[in-house]
Design a protein around this motif. Sequence first.
Motif, PDB file in Angstrom:
ATOM      1  N   LEU A 136       0.675  -1.329  -0.023  1.00  0.00           N
ATOM      2  CA  LEU A 136       0.142  -0.403   0.794  1.00  0.00           C
ATOM      3  C   LEU A 136       0.985   1.484   0.050  1.00  0.00           C
ATOM      4  CD1 LEU A 136      -2.529  -1.260   2.269  1.00  0.00           C
ATOM      5  CD2 LEU A 136      -2.478  -0.947   0.192  1.00  0.00           C
ATOM      6  N   SER A 137       1.587   1.843   0.978  1.00  0.00           N
ATOM      7  CA  SER A 137       2.884   2.509   0.895  1.00  0.00           C
ATOM      8  C   SER A 137       3.536   2.408  -0.623  1.00  0.00           C
ATOM      9  CB  SER A 137       3.803   1.762   1.864  1.00  0.00           C
ATOM     10  OG  SER A 137       3.223   2.059   2.988  1.00  0.00           O
ATOM     11  N   ILE A 138       3.423   1.095  -1.602  1.00  0.00           N
ATOM     12  CA  ILE A 138       4.415   1.341  -2.249  1.00  0.00           C
ATOM     13  C   ILE A 138       3.489   1.820  -3.807  1.00  0.00           C
ATOM     14  CG2 ILE A 138       5.821   0.260  -4.596  1.00  0.00           C
ATOM     15  CD1 ILE A 138       6.982  -2.097  -2.014  1.00  0.00           C
ATOM     16  N   ALA A 139       2.261   1.549  -3.655  1.00  0.00           N
ATOM     17  CA  ALA A 139       1.430   2.347  -4.063  1.00  0.00           C
ATOM     18  C   ALA A 139       1.187   3.424  -3.785  1.00  0.00           C
ATOM     19  CB  ALA A 139       0.090   1.071  -4.039  1.00  0.00           C
ATOM     20  N   GLN A 140       1.149   4.249  -2.969  1.00  0.00           N
ATOM     21  CA  GLN A 140       1.443   5.751  -2.481  1.00  0.00           C
ATOM     22  C   GLN A 140       1.821   6.135  -3.468  1.00  0.00           C
ATOM     23  OE1 GLN A 140      -2.037   6.862  -0.918  1.00  0.00           O
ATOM     24  NE2 GLN A 140      -0.799   8.960  -2.027  1.00  0.00           N
ATOM     25  N   ILE A 141       3.506   5.726  -3.407  1.00  0.00           N
ATOM     26  CA  ILE A 141       4.099   6.271  -3.618  1.00  0.00           C
ATOM     27  C   ILE A 141       4.222   6.656  -4.651  1.00  0.00           C
ATOM     28  CG2 ILE A 141       6.922   6.464  -3.539  1.00  0.00           C
ATOM     29  CD1 ILE A 141       6.420   5.309  -0.264  1.00  0.00           C
ATOM     30  N   GLU A 142       4.242   5.622  -5.514  1.00  0.00           N
ATOM     31  CA  GLU A 142       4.176   5.214  -7.170  1.00  0.00           C
ATOM     32  C   GLU A 142       3.200   6.573  -7.648  1.00  0.00           C
ATOM     33  OE1 GLU A 142       3.777   1.276  -7.748  1.00  0.00           O
ATOM     34  OE2 GLU A 142       5.772   0.985  -8.055  1.00  0.00           O
ATOM     35  N   GLN A 143       2.539   6.342  -6.987  1.00  0.00           N
ATOM     36  CA  GLN A 143       1.031   8.221  -7.553  1.00  0.00           C
ATOM     37  C   GLN A 143       1.493   9.061  -6.978  1.00  0.00           C
ATOM     38  OE1 GLN A 143      -2.178   6.892  -4.979  1.00  0.00           O
ATOM     39  NE2 GLN A 143      -2.622   4.956  -5.725  1.00  0.00           N
ATOM     40  N   ASP A 144       2.506   8.931  -6.192  1.00  0.00           N
ATOM     41  CA  ASP A 144       2.534  10.761  -5.563  1.00  0.00           C
ATOM     42  C   ASP A 144       4.433  11.358  -6.600  1.00  0.00           C
ATOM     43  OD1 ASP A 144       1.598  10.741  -3.554  1.00  0.00           O
ATOM     44  OD2 ASP A 144       3.207  10.323  -2.555  1.00  0.00           O
ATOM     45  N   ILE A 145       4.687   9.957  -7.226  1.00  0.00           N
ATOM     46  CA  ILE A 145       5.516   9.951  -8.902  1.00  0.00           C
ATOM     47  C   ILE A 145       5.347  10.455  -9.887  1.00  0.00           C
ATOM     48  CG2 ILE A 145       7.257   8.995  -9.870  1.00  0.00           C
ATOM     49  CD1 ILE A 145       8.233   6.852  -7.560  1.00  0.00           C
ATOM     50  N   THR A 146       3.892   9.936  -9.853  1.00  0.00           N
ATOM     51  CA  THR A 146       2.657  10.331 -11.287  1.00  0.00           C
ATOM     52  C   THR A 146       2.573  11.566 -11.180  1.00  0.00           C
ATOM     53  OG1 THR A 146       2.396   7.992 -11.668  1.00  0.00           O
ATOM     54  CG2 THR A 146       1.466   9.580 -12.145  1.00  0.00           C
ATOM     55  N   ALA A 147       2.022  11.927 -10.120  1.00  0.00           N
ATOM     56  CA  ALA A 147       1.736  13.500  -9.857  1.00  0.00           C
ATOM     57  C   ALA A 147       3.120  14.322 -10.637  1.00  0.00           C
ATOM     58  CB  ALA A 147       1.387  13.663  -8.823  1.00  0.00           C
ATOM     59  N   ILE A 148       4.389  14.074  -9.596  1.00  0.00           N
ATOM     60  CA  ILE A 148       5.418  14.985 -10.206  1.00  0.00           C
ATOM     61  C   ILE A 148       5.490  14.825 -11.302  1.00  0.00           C
ATOM     62  CG2 ILE A 148       7.110  14.520  -8.995  1.00  0.00           C
ATOM     63  CD1 ILE A 148       6.960  13.790  -6.290  1.00  0.00           C
ATOM     64  N   GLU A 149       5.580  13.337 -12.093  1.00  0.00           N
ATOM     65  CA  GLU A 149       5.726  14.013 -13.030  1.00  0.00           C
ATOM     66  C   GLU A 149       5.298  15.102 -14.395  1.00  0.00           C
ATOM     67  OE1 GLU A 149       6.729   9.500 -14.206  1.00  0.00           O
ATOM     68  OE2 GLU A 149       8.532   9.734 -13.178  1.00  0.00           O
ATOM     69  N   ALA A 150       3.896  13.953 -13.732  1.00  0.00           N
ATOM     70  CA  ALA A 150       3.084  14.897 -14.061  1.00  0.00           C
ATOM     71  C   ALA A 150       3.076  16.737 -13.830  1.00  0.00           C
ATOM     72  CB  ALA A 150       1.389  15.135 -14.038  1.00  0.00           C
ATOM     73  N   GLY A 151       3.590  16.822 -12.775  1.00  0.00           N
ATOM     74  CA  GLY A 151       4.119  18.529 -13.219  1.00  0.00           C
ATOM     75  C   GLY A 151       4.958  18.937 -13.735  1.00  0.00           C
ATOM     76  N   LEU A 152       6.233  17.988 -13.843  1.00  0.00           N
ATOM     77  CA  LEU A 152       7.771  18.757 -14.458  1.00  0.00           C
ATOM     78  C   LEU A 152       7.393  18.416 -16.127  1.00  0.00           C
ATOM     79  CD1 LEU A 152       9.958  15.523 -13.297  1.00  0.00           C
ATOM     80  CD2 LEU A 152      10.201  18.061 -12.992  1.00  0.00           C
ATOM     81  N   GLN A 153       6.632  17.470 -16.417  1.00  0.00           N
ATOM     82  CA  GLN A 153       5.404  17.633 -18.168  1.00  0.00           C
ATOM     83  C   GLN A 153       4.530  19.269 -18.369  1.00  0.00           C
ATOM     84  OE1 GLN A 153       6.450  15.660 -20.149  1.00  0.00           O
ATOM     85  NE2 GLN A 153       5.579  16.620 -21.758  1.00  0.00           N
ATOM     86  N   ALA A 154       3.976  19.585 -17.299  1.00  0.00           N
ATOM     87  CA  ALA A 154       3.846  20.362 -17.370  1.00  0.00           C
ATOM     88  C   ALA A 154       4.869  21.993 -17.219  1.00  0.00           C
ATOM     89  CB  ALA A 154       2.991  21.024 -16.290  1.00  0.00           C
TER      90      ALA A 154
END
Length: 70
Positions: free
Chosen positions: A45-63
């Motif tokens: 569950l923690s790993i899944a949350q961290i991977e979601q965080d990484i996805t959000a961070i990468e979306a910010g970098l893409q922006a």
Amino acid sequence: MSHAIELIVDGYTRLKDRQSLEDLRMHRRRLAVDLKARTGFDCQLSIAQIEQDITAIEAGLQALSGPVGG
């Protein structure tokens, strides 16, 4: 994704602070690697949350990498 990471990514994106976003992504990646290496604990569950965080961070970098003036 947690509301907190959304706010953090949004703030860094508005400030155009690419370095802080990259640092945040690297920290989350290291955390995921550490959790995946753990034995004796179910950290999925923690790993899944961290991977979601990484996805959000990468979306910010893409922006930040989007078209100039866009």
